[in-house]
Design a protein around this motif. Structure first.
Motif, PDB file in Angstrom:
ATOM      1  N   UNK A 492       0.839  -1.203   0.000  1.00 43.18           N
ATOM      2  CA  UNK A 492       0.000   0.000   0.000  1.00 43.18           C
ATOM      3  C   UNK A 492       0.869   1.246   0.000  1.00 43.18           C
ATOM      4  N   UNK A 493       0.332   2.301  -0.580  1.00 40.49           N
ATOM      5  CA  UNK A 493       0.952   3.609  -0.424  1.00 40.49           C
ATOM      6  C   UNK A 493      -0.126   4.618  -0.053  1.00 40.49           C
ATOM      7  N   UNK A 494       0.282   5.603   0.720  1.00 39.09           N
ATOM      8  CA  UNK A 494      -0.617   6.648   1.202  1.00 39.09           C
ATOM      9  C   UNK A 494       0.029   8.006   0.993  1.00 39.09           C
ATOM     10  N   UNK A 495      -0.734   8.927   0.440  1.00 40.25           N
ATOM     11  CA  UNK A 495      -0.288  10.308   0.269  1.00 40.25           C
ATOM     12  C   UNK A 495      -1.196  11.213   1.102  1.00 40.25           C
ATOM     13  N   UNK A 496      -0.585  12.169   1.791  1.00 34.12           N
ATOM     14  CA  UNK A 496      -1.340  13.097   2.633  1.00 34.12           C
ATOM     15  C   UNK A 496      -0.920  14.527   2.336  1.00 34.12           C
ATOM     16  N   UNK A 497      -1.867  15.434   2.490  1.00 32.18           N
ATOM     17  CA  UNK A 497      -1.631  16.859   2.279  1.00 32.18           C
ATOM     18  C   UNK A 497      -2.522  17.608   3.248  1.00 32.18           C
ATOM     19  N   UNK A 498      -1.964  18.617   3.918  1.00 27.00           N
ATOM     20  CA  UNK A 498      -2.800  19.319   4.882  1.00 27.00           C
ATOM     21  C   UNK A 498      -2.190  20.610   5.382  1.00 27.00           C
ATOM     22  N   UNK A 499      -2.903  21.207   6.318  1.00 22.54           N
ATOM     23  CA  UNK A 499      -2.460  22.461   6.915  1.00 22.54           C
ATOM     24  C   UNK A 499      -2.955  22.577   8.341  1.00 22.54           C
ATOM     25  N   UNK A 500      -2.328  23.449   9.101  1.00 21.06           N
ATOM     26  CA  UNK A 500      -2.699  23.656  10.498  1.00 21.06           C
ATOM     27  C   UNK A 500      -2.556  25.130  10.861  1.00 21.06           C
ATOM     28  N   UNK A 501      -3.194  25.496  11.962  1.00 21.69           N
ATOM     29  CA  UNK A 501      -3.089  26.860  12.475  1.00 21.69           C
ATOM     30  C   UNK A 501      -3.192  26.793  13.990  1.00 21.69           C
ATOM     31  N   UNK A 502      -2.293  27.465  14.675  1.00 19.93           N
ATOM     32  CA  UNK A 502      -2.283  27.460  16.132  1.00 19.93           C
ATOM     33  C   UNK A 502      -1.821  28.827  16.609  1.00 19.93           C
ATOM     34  N   UNK A 503      -2.670  29.518  17.352  1.00 21.12           N
ATOM     35  CA  UNK A 503      -2.314  30.860  17.827  1.00 21.12           C
ATOM     36  C   UNK A 503      -3.131  31.200  19.063  1.00 21.12           C
ATOM     37  N   UNK A 504      -2.602  32.121  19.858  1.00 17.74           N
ATOM     38  CA  UNK A 504      -3.275  32.606  21.054  1.00 17.74           C
ATOM     39  C   UNK A 504      -3.722  34.049  20.845  1.00 17.74           C
TER      40      UNK A 504
END
Length: 681
Positions: A492-504
């Protein structure tokens, strides 16, 4: 209805995020300025600092959920679906559409690890025991989804990894020499469930700690939302945990940790098919299950040498399932019952591992290099429809987390060899040898404003298992060697793509916002897990899945908080020789989970959780959508005679909804009032 609720839940969270903080400004004098932020934190932290899709359920959440099984804890993670879940037997975990099925408790695509011990059995027909343990034993549970990040835990991991860590004595003594006793009592109305958990924690010195825990959990038959009794939903499980850690030197650079867990049950006159509510074909059995794990860890971490953080690990997992047919319980079985029903099973996994974490720099690049060598031995007794033998493996791996400025790049490699020895004596080849090279890479870039972007690619192979030694379609009475399956790994192969945001302080002073979205696409080919020998229409050549997972949390200094997760999944299974394709049979359905809560200092925490699943139709099998509401409150008085006492109240399925999740084989429990009382002395 459920789709509208899903949309409304998402919109409600966005509205909440947009609200300004209503609490008083933070007192910035002295050391107390950070305290309100800690108090106002959400239920669950979003892992925005890594490309890996991982979720941690900490001890506070374990307590607040008052779960009766491990399954009831982890089903709150996006991408996780359960085959049942309210009982330790007859339930299993599926992550991203891989894992347990309604026929087998596992397909080897999900790894379960308890204190470094690899647990769970291979495929057992109609018996699910992958999550056979009690949540009261654990301080945290990590759920890693997908393949990237799994290479230090095993091969062939397509769905993900569940890692459970048991409690330590210092969790209760605070690291200070002394003795602590903790008692927890729980009661649930649906099934008249009762649990008692007693913990003894002792630190004779600051270099030694010891813990003993005994938990007894008992549940009668539950009812669904219509008031109908749910068959095969009663259980009684006594559980033990013994754990100790000793530092061998004054500098605390050498340590030994030993842990032992034991969960058992004695079921009488229950359906052999543990997934079903009745068993007209196979009949009933008397079944005894005992699941044990033991782990010994030596750690050497000299403070003066960042190149060494070394562990030597010896672990052992043992699961026994003894069962015998109840005469006359099936009109379709022979007088003594089918051989499958009278079969006993035993699975033993021994693992010796050496691993090290080295931290160093090469020029402007900082490295955290994790390397390991593993020797794994799985032994399985022969039983009807469950070929026995020994599976020996040797694996080496290396994962290098490299940081350069705002970049984090993590390549990983794992090489594993295997020798399977046939222990059935049926005349097939004595041994089969296989090996595989696996690996992947993830990259993450973090901007100064808290935004992070990441991508990953991973390839893994699931080496043959003992269950495939012989064809089981015709039963063990007529075993047929399957050398073609024993020399073919699933890939099997898996590809992932994403983003995040973290702030106060995003919308107001002292608030905190964290978001993470991951899109994935997985292809599994050379499939052997979902093949029925001789049944062409059931032969799966490849599986393709893709989906989106979203996690979000927002908290205010005033104590208000919200958590949201969303999971969307699609997939298809392909057949060979021009037979076409179909929807992937293990699709769990689209889901959303929203929690809104308010903390009143350290004294009171109240929350409302709504869980919604969309309608889903897989070929001719249609599952209606549903929404369920759960209410929880935790009261921890800080003064007076009740100071130090923890009281928890919950209502699950508050509106008594009658529903059955897509992957489950039983109706879900109806309204359930829960209460627990705990105190540390």
């Amino acid at each position: 209805m459920s789709l509208r609720l899903l949309r409304a839940s998402t919109a409600l969270t966005l509205v909440l995020i947009a609200l300004p903080a209503t609490g008083q400004p933070l007192d910035t004098e002295g050391d107390i300025a950070l305290e309100p932020i800690s108090v106002a934190a959400s239920k669950r932290k979003v892992a925005t600092d890594t490309a890996a899709p991982v979720t941690t359920i900490d001890e506070t959440e374990i307590k607040d959920r008052q779960a009766g099984t491990i399954a009831e804890l982890i089903d709150s993670v996006p991408g996780v679906a359960l085959v049942n879940g309210s009982t330790p037997t007859g339930s299993g975990i599926s992550i991203r559409g891989y894992g347990a099925t309604s026929t087998y408790g596992t397909d080897q695509k999900v790894q379960v690890i308890v204190d470094e011990a690899i647990t769970g059995s291979e495929e057992i027909y109609r018996i699910g025991t992958q999550l056979f343990t009690d949540p009261a034993l654990y301080s945290s549970v990590d759920v890693l989804r997908g393949t990237i990040g799994s290479f230090e835990y095993g091969s062939g991991i397509v769905g993900g990894v569940v890692r459970a860590e048991t409690k330590n004595a210092s969790d209760f003594t605070g690291g200070v020499p002394g003795f602590r006793l903790r008692e927890t009592l729980e009661y649930s109305s649906n099934g008249d469930s009762f649990a008692t958990s007693t913990i003894l924690a002792w630190q004779p010195t600051d270099r030694a700690e010891f813990l003993a825990n005994y938990t007894l959990r008992r549940q009668d038959a539950q009812v669904d939302g219509s008031g109908t009794t749910i068959g095969n939903s009663q259980f009684e499980t006594p559980s033990w945990l013994l754990k100790g850690r000793v530092y061998l030197d004054a500098a605390k650079e050498h340590s030994l940790t030993l842990s032992y867990t034991d969960t058992s049950t004695a079921e009488r006159d229950v359906p052999y098919d543990s997934f079903d509510t009745s068993d007209a074909i196979f009949g009933n059995v008397d079944r005894d299950i005992d699941s044990r794990t033991a782990t010994l860890v030596y750690n050497f971490a000299p403070a003066s040498n960042p190149l060494i953080d070394f562990d030597a690990i010896l672990s052992y997992a043992d699961q026994e399932i003894d069962q015998s047919y109840v005469p006359g319980s099936s009109s379709m079985a022979p007088p003594g019952g089918f051989p499958t029903v009278n079969a006993d099973h035993r699975y033993e996994t021994t693992r010796l591992a050496f691993k090290n974490t080295a931290r160093f720099a090469t020029g402007a690049v900082d490295h955290e290099l994790r390397t390991g060598l593993e020797f794994i031995r799985k032994e399985r007794e022969s039983a009807d429809s469950a070929p026995g033998g020994t599976d020996r493996r040797v694996a080496v791996y290396a994962i290098d987390e490299m940081r350069l400025g705002n970049w984090t790049v993590t390549p990983a490699l794992r090489f594993e060899t295997q020798e399977i020895e046939d222990g059935t004596g049926f005349g097939g080849p004595d041994t089969y040898d296989n090996d595989a090279l696996m690996g992947g890479v993830s990259a993450r870039y973090e901007f100064a404003n808290g935004v992070g972007l990441f991508a990953s690619a991973a390839y893994t192979e699931s080496l043959p298992i003992l269950d495939d030694l012989y064809g089981t379609a015709r039963g063990m009475s007529d075993p047929v060697p399957q050398p073609e399956l024993m020399s073919q790994s699933e890939k099997s192969h898996t590809f992932e793509l994403g983003g995040s945001y973290d702030a106060a302080s995003v919308f107001g002073a002292g608030d905190d916002l964290a978001l993470k979205a991951t899109a994935y696409a997985t292809t599994l080919w050379d499939v052997t897990s979902y093949t029925v020998p001789g049944a062409t229409g059931s032969y799966v050549d490849a599986v393709e899945t893709h989906g989106l997972e979203l996690e979000a949390s927002y908290s205010m200094a005033s104590g208000f908080y919200s958590d949201l997760n969303l999971a969307l999944a699609r997939g298809e299974e392909n057949y060979p020789d021009g037979l076409g394709d179909a929807d992937w049979r293990a699709l769990p359905g689209d889901s959303a989970r929203l929690t809104l809560g308010k903390r009143f200092g350290d004294v009171l925490d109240m929350s409302w959780e709504v869980v919604a699943f969309n309608d889903i139709k897989v070929e001719d099998d249609e599952t209606p959508g549903f929404s369920v509401h759960n209410l929880r409150a935790t009261y921890t008085p800080q003064k007076g005679v009740l100071a130090g006492t923890e009281m928890r109240f919950g209502i699950e399925n508050a509106f008594d909804r009658d529903y059955q999740p897509r992957r489950s084989t039983r109706p879900a429990p109806g309204r359930n009032f829960k209460v627990s009382l705990a105190r540390t002395f």
